[in-house]
Design an enzyme around this catalytic site. Structure first.
Site, PDB file in Angstrom:
ATOM      1  N   LYS A   1      92.026  94.004  74.825  1.00  0.00           N
ATOM      2  CA  LYS A   1      91.999  92.704  75.492  1.00  0.00           C
ATOM      3  C   LYS A   1      91.406  92.846  76.665  1.00  0.00           C
ATOM      4  O   LYS A   1      92.036  93.652  77.333  1.00  0.00           O
ATOM      5  CB  LYS A   1      93.230  92.006  75.295  1.00  0.00           C
TER       6      LYS A   1
ATOM      7  N   CYS B   1      82.181  85.528  86.214  1.00  0.00           N
ATOM      8  CA  CYS B   1      81.498  85.341  84.835  1.00  0.00           C
ATOM      9  C   CYS B   1      81.998  84.834  83.648  1.00  0.00           C
ATOM     10  O   CYS B   1      83.286  85.200  83.608  1.00  0.00           O
ATOM     11  CB  CYS B   1      80.791  86.797  84.587  1.00  0.00           C
TER      12      CYS B   1
ATOM     13  N   CYS C   1      79.860  84.274  80.941  1.00  0.00           N
ATOM     14  CA  CYS C   1      78.809  84.614  79.795  1.00  0.00           C
ATOM     15  C   CYS C   1      79.189  85.720  79.323  1.00  0.00           C
ATOM     16  O   CYS C   1      78.461  86.411  78.085  1.00  0.00           O
ATOM     17  CB  CYS C   1      77.543  84.221  80.149  1.00  0.00           C
TER      18      CYS C   1
ATOM     19  N   CYS D   1      80.323  86.965  88.306  1.00  0.00           N
ATOM     20  CA  CYS D   1      78.850  86.562  88.136  1.00  0.00           C
ATOM     21  C   CYS D   1      78.032  87.239  88.870  1.00  0.00           C
ATOM     22  O   CYS D   1      78.005  87.310  90.114  1.00  0.00           O
ATOM     23  CB  CYS D   1      78.764  85.093  88.169  1.00  0.00           C
TER      24      CYS D   1
ATOM     25  N   HIS E   1      73.735  85.069  83.748  1.00  0.00           N
ATOM     26  CA  HIS E   1      73.891  83.977  82.647  1.00  0.00           C
ATOM     27  C   HIS E   1      72.475  83.144  82.601  1.00  0.00           C
ATOM     28  O   HIS E   1      72.110  82.654  81.645  1.00  0.00           O
ATOM     29  CB  HIS E   1      74.873  83.077  83.031  1.00  0.00           C
TER      30      HIS E   1
HETATM   31 FE1  FES Z   1      77.910  85.360  83.519  1.00  0.00          FE
HETATM   32 FE2  FES Z   1      76.862  84.465  85.354  1.00  0.00          FE
HETATM   33  S1  FES Z   1      78.304  83.596  84.094  1.00  0.00           S
HETATM   34  S2  FES Z   1      76.687  86.410  84.933  1.00  0.00           S
END
Ligand code: FES
Length: 67
Positions: free
Chosen positions: A14, A31, A33, A42, A46
Site C-alpha cells: 500500500k 499528486c 493522478c 505534483c 497531470h
Molecule cells: Fe499528479 Fe499533478 S496531480 S502530477
C-alpha cells in the site's frame, strides 16, 4: 480496469505518505493522478495525462495560511 497507480512504489502493499502540519509552511501540491515523477508531490504530469485520457484530475494543494 487498469490500475489507478501505473508504476509508483509497486513493490509496496500500500502506498502511504505521511507529513506533519509543520511541514506546510509553504504551499505544497500533492499528486492525485499517480503520474508524477516526484510523487507524492505534483510535478505537472497531470496535464499530459488529462490531455491523453480526456480526464480532469489535478493536485491537492495545501498551505498553512488561507490565500
Ligand atoms: Fe499528479 Fe499533478 S496531480 S502530477
Amino acid at each position: 480496469k487498469p490500475p489507478v497507480n501505473p508504476e509508483i512504489k509497486k513493490d509496496a502493499q500500500k502506498v502511504v505518505d505521511s507529513f506533519t502540519a509543520e511541514e506546510f509552511k509553504a504551499k505544497t501540491a500533492f499528486c492525485r493522478c499517480w503520474r508524477s515523477a516526484n510523487f507524492p508531490y505534483c510535478d505537472g504530469s497531470h496535464n499530459a495525462y488529462n490531455k491523453e485520457c480526456c480526464d480532469n484530475v489535478g493536485p491537492l494543494v495545501i498551505s498553512a495560511k488561507a490565500e
